[in-house]
Write a protein that holds these residues in place. Structure first.
Motif, short mmCIF file in Angstrom:
data_model
loop_
_atom_site.label_atom_id
_atom_site.label_comp_id
_atom_site.label_asym_id
_atom_site.label_seq_id
_atom_site.Cartn_x
_atom_site.Cartn_y
_atom_site.Cartn_z
N ILE A 13 29.56 1.72 11.59
CA ILE A 13 29.67 0.89 10.39
C ILE A 13 31.08 0.94 9.84
N LEU A 14 31.66 2.13 9.77
CA LEU A 14 32.99 2.28 9.20
C LEU A 14 34.06 1.62 10.06
N ASN A 15 33.90 1.68 11.37
CA ASN A 15 34.85 0.98 12.25
C ASN A 15 34.85 -0.51 11.98
N PHE A 16 33.67 -1.10 11.85
CA PHE A 16 33.61 -2.54 11.58
C PHE A 16 34.20 -2.87 10.22
N LEU A 17 33.88 -2.10 9.20
CA LEU A 17 34.39 -2.38 7.86
C LEU A 17 35.91 -2.21 7.81
N THR A 18 36.45 -1.30 8.62
CA THR A 18 37.90 -1.11 8.67
C THR A 18 38.60 -2.36 9.18
N HIS A 19 37.94 -3.10 10.05
CA HIS A 19 38.56 -4.29 10.65
C HIS A 19 38.12 -5.58 9.97
N MET A 20 37.64 -5.50 8.74
CA MET A 20 37.22 -6.69 8.01
C MET A 20 38.43 -7.45 7.50
N ALA A 21 38.42 -8.77 7.66
CA ALA A 21 39.47 -9.62 7.11
C ALA A 21 39.28 -9.75 5.61
N PRO A 22 40.31 -10.19 4.88
CA PRO A 22 40.19 -10.32 3.42
C PRO A 22 39.04 -11.21 2.97
N ASN A 23 38.68 -12.19 3.79
CA ASN A 23 37.58 -13.09 3.38
C ASN A 23 36.20 -12.59 3.79
N GLY A 24 36.11 -11.36 4.31
CA GLY A 24 34.81 -10.78 4.66
C GLY A 24 34.40 -10.93 6.10
N TRP A 25 35.18 -11.65 6.87
CA TRP A 25 34.85 -11.85 8.29
C TRP A 25 35.12 -10.57 9.06
N ILE A 26 34.16 -10.17 9.93
CA ILE A 26 34.26 -8.95 10.73
C ILE A 26 34.05 -9.31 12.19
N PRO A 27 34.82 -8.72 13.11
CA PRO A 27 34.64 -9.03 14.54
C PRO A 27 33.25 -8.66 15.04
N ILE A 28 32.80 -9.35 16.06
CA ILE A 28 31.54 -9.05 16.72
C ILE A 28 31.65 -7.77 17.54
N GLY A 55 19.38 10.56 4.22
CA GLY A 55 19.20 10.88 2.82
C GLY A 55 20.51 10.92 2.04
N ASP A 56 21.57 10.44 2.66
CA ASP A 56 22.90 10.50 2.06
C ASP A 56 23.45 9.09 1.93
N ILE A 57 23.82 8.70 0.70
CA ILE A 57 24.42 7.39 0.51
C ILE A 57 25.86 7.48 0.02
N GLU A 58 26.33 8.66 -0.32
CA GLU A 58 27.67 8.78 -0.91
C GLU A 58 28.78 8.38 0.06
N TRP A 59 28.56 8.56 1.36
CA TRP A 59 29.57 8.13 2.33
C TRP A 59 29.80 6.63 2.29
N LEU A 60 28.77 5.88 1.83
CA LEU A 60 28.86 4.42 1.80
C LEU A 60 29.44 3.90 0.48
N ARG A 61 29.36 4.69 -0.57
CA ARG A 61 29.76 4.20 -1.90
C ARG A 61 31.17 3.59 -1.90
N PRO A 62 32.19 4.24 -1.31
CA PRO A 62 33.53 3.65 -1.34
C PRO A 62 33.65 2.36 -0.53
N GLN A 63 32.67 2.11 0.35
CA GLN A 63 32.73 0.95 1.25
C GLN A 63 31.80 -0.18 0.82
N PHE A 64 31.01 0.03 -0.24
CA PHE A 64 29.95 -0.93 -0.54
C PHE A 64 30.51 -2.29 -0.96
N ASP A 65 31.63 -2.30 -1.66
CA ASP A 65 32.24 -3.58 -2.02
C ASP A 65 32.60 -4.39 -0.78
N LYS A 66 33.05 -3.71 0.26
CA LYS A 66 33.36 -4.39 1.52
C LYS A 66 32.09 -4.97 2.14
N LEU A 67 31.02 -4.20 2.08
CA LEU A 67 29.76 -4.67 2.65
C LEU A 67 29.27 -5.92 1.90
N LEU A 68 29.42 -5.93 0.59
CA LEU A 68 29.06 -7.11 -0.19
C LEU A 68 29.96 -8.29 0.17
#
Length: 401
Positions: free
Chosen positions: A67-82, A117-130
């Motif tokens: 998940i983190l690898n994909f979010l790292t390569h997200m374009a500014p408009n939210g597009w992520i590579p396949i 049972g852990d969501i804190e690793w995702l908290r800094p990335q959630f805006d990117k996911l949205l």
């Protein structure tokens, strides 16, 4: 031979784990075989689910890393590579007018959160996911409320005739819309855990369910289909047709694809619709129901063919482990337990047969004979057959979000 696939998986699963390399900054999971260094979108998500059924050790860093690898390569408009490899990646901008990561990234994140049972690793990335989900809502949503593929590149079901070689933005794929529905559901789940406002996604989820039911279910056949969005605009000033301009915004594509059964996997189909889908379509041995599972295209279709093909992989009839699994999950969800049991047994027979004959699994198979067609060493979502076996024997089952 009850545990043959599980034993195979326990012996070979580490072949799918990769350490950070090149443009892949986090640990990740690969499908195996010819895809030995590639991080793929729905492949890594579904393989992770299978591995949680099989593996006792903690491999959460590999799952989170996908998940983190994909979010790292997200374009500014939210597009992520396949897909990403250590050496290169697909274009990072939607201006390329091509498909991005399928809407299963939030589902993968939700699965990891539920398992760990852990969501804190995702908290800094959630805006990117949205931002990723917002990109679909902005760039891939039709006025009907349905979602469309930008083009026919890497659509999961590679050569689905409803999308393959069709004009851009013309196909309201039932596969895509079912995935998007579950993606919105996952976003709402994660947002509530994080205390983030997600009401607009909850509303969009309900809107999408209504749109899929309205436009994609065919009362004539008792089946969910993709739809054609490639209609000319209505010119209010034109003389031609002004007496009765069209009142529809899409046309149903009555092409029998296994993807229609994803309406059950996603929970979109009503119980009455599911009954017809199973009785009138799935169990028709001349259409989908084959000795080794579910044909990916109905045998009634003129496009039906069993052949070895890569780029695109052939989804015009061969049995795939993932289509067997997702149809199975829909059957279980709607209470078709006898049919689910038969499909699980067929899938178990298919893969055990391959291991005995070849010592490994393949990417897809002949639905009549069970003969493997290509890519020996392919593990990936085939390992979900272990989850199916667990259900068969009344054991705890690891399920996707």
């Amino acid at each position: 031979m009850e545990n043959l696939v599980k034993a195979y998986a326990q012996k070979n699963y580490t072949k799918m784990f990769r350490e950070p390399s090149g443009q892949l900054y986090y640990k990740f999971i690969v499908p195996g075989s010819v895809y030995s260094d590639s991080l793929w979108d729905w492949d890594s998500w579904l393989t992770d689910i299978a591995l949680h059924q099989i593996v006792e050790e903690d491999f959460s860093e590999y799952a989170k890393g996908c998940i983190l690898n994909f979010l790292t390569h997200m374009a500014p408009n939210g597009w992520i590579p396949i897909m990403i490899t250590p050496a290169h990646q697909l274009p990072q901008t939607q201006e390329a007018e091509t498909n991005g990561h399928k809407p299963c990234l939030a589902q993968h994140a939700a699965f990891v959160v539920k398992q760990s049972g852990d969501i804190e690793w995702l908290r800094p990335q959630f805006d990117k996911l949205l931002c990723f989900v917002d990109s679909y809502m902005e760039h891939n949503r039709h006025k009907t409320g349905l979602y469309f593929w930008i083009d026919d590149c890497a659509i999961g079901v590679d050569n689905d005739p409803c999308i393959f070689y069709r004009p851009q933005k013309s196909s309201g794929s039932i596969y895509l819309n079912c995935f998007m529905y579950k993606e919105l559901e996952a976003v709402v789940y994660l947002g509530k855990l994080l205390g983030v406002e997600v009401d607009k996604y909850a509303q969009e989820k309900e809107n999408l369910k209504a749109a899929v039911r309205e436009h994609c279910y065919d009362e004539k056949d008792g089946m969910y289909y993709s739809v054609d969005l490639n209609l000319l605009p209505i010119d209010p000033n034109a003389e031609l047709h002004k007496g009765a301009p069209r009142h529809w915004d899409c046309l149903i594509q009555r092409i029998g694809s296994w993807s229609g059964f994803l309406a059950m996997w996603a929970g979109i189909a009503t119980p009455e619709q599911a009954e017809r889908m199973v009785r009138e379509n799935l169990l028709d041995e001349k259409a989908f129901w084959a000795p080794y599972g579910v044909r990916t295209l109905s045998k009634y279709e003129k496009m039906y063919v069993i052949k070895e093909s890569g780029n695109p992989s052939c989804w015009l009839g061969p049995v795939w482990g993932i289509s067997n699994y997702m149809v199975f999950r829909g059957l279980v969800k709607y209470g078709f337990h006898a049919e689910a049991r038969e499909l699980a047994e067929k899938t178990q027979k298919l893969f055990e047969r391959d291991i005995v004959a070849c010592g490994e699994l393949h990417e897809y198979y002949d639905p009549e004979t069970g003969e493997p067609i290509m890519n020996p060493g392919f593990q990936n979502w085939n390992l979900l057959s272990v989850n199916m076996q667990a259900w068969l024997h009344g054991q705890p089952v690891v399920e996707e979000f």
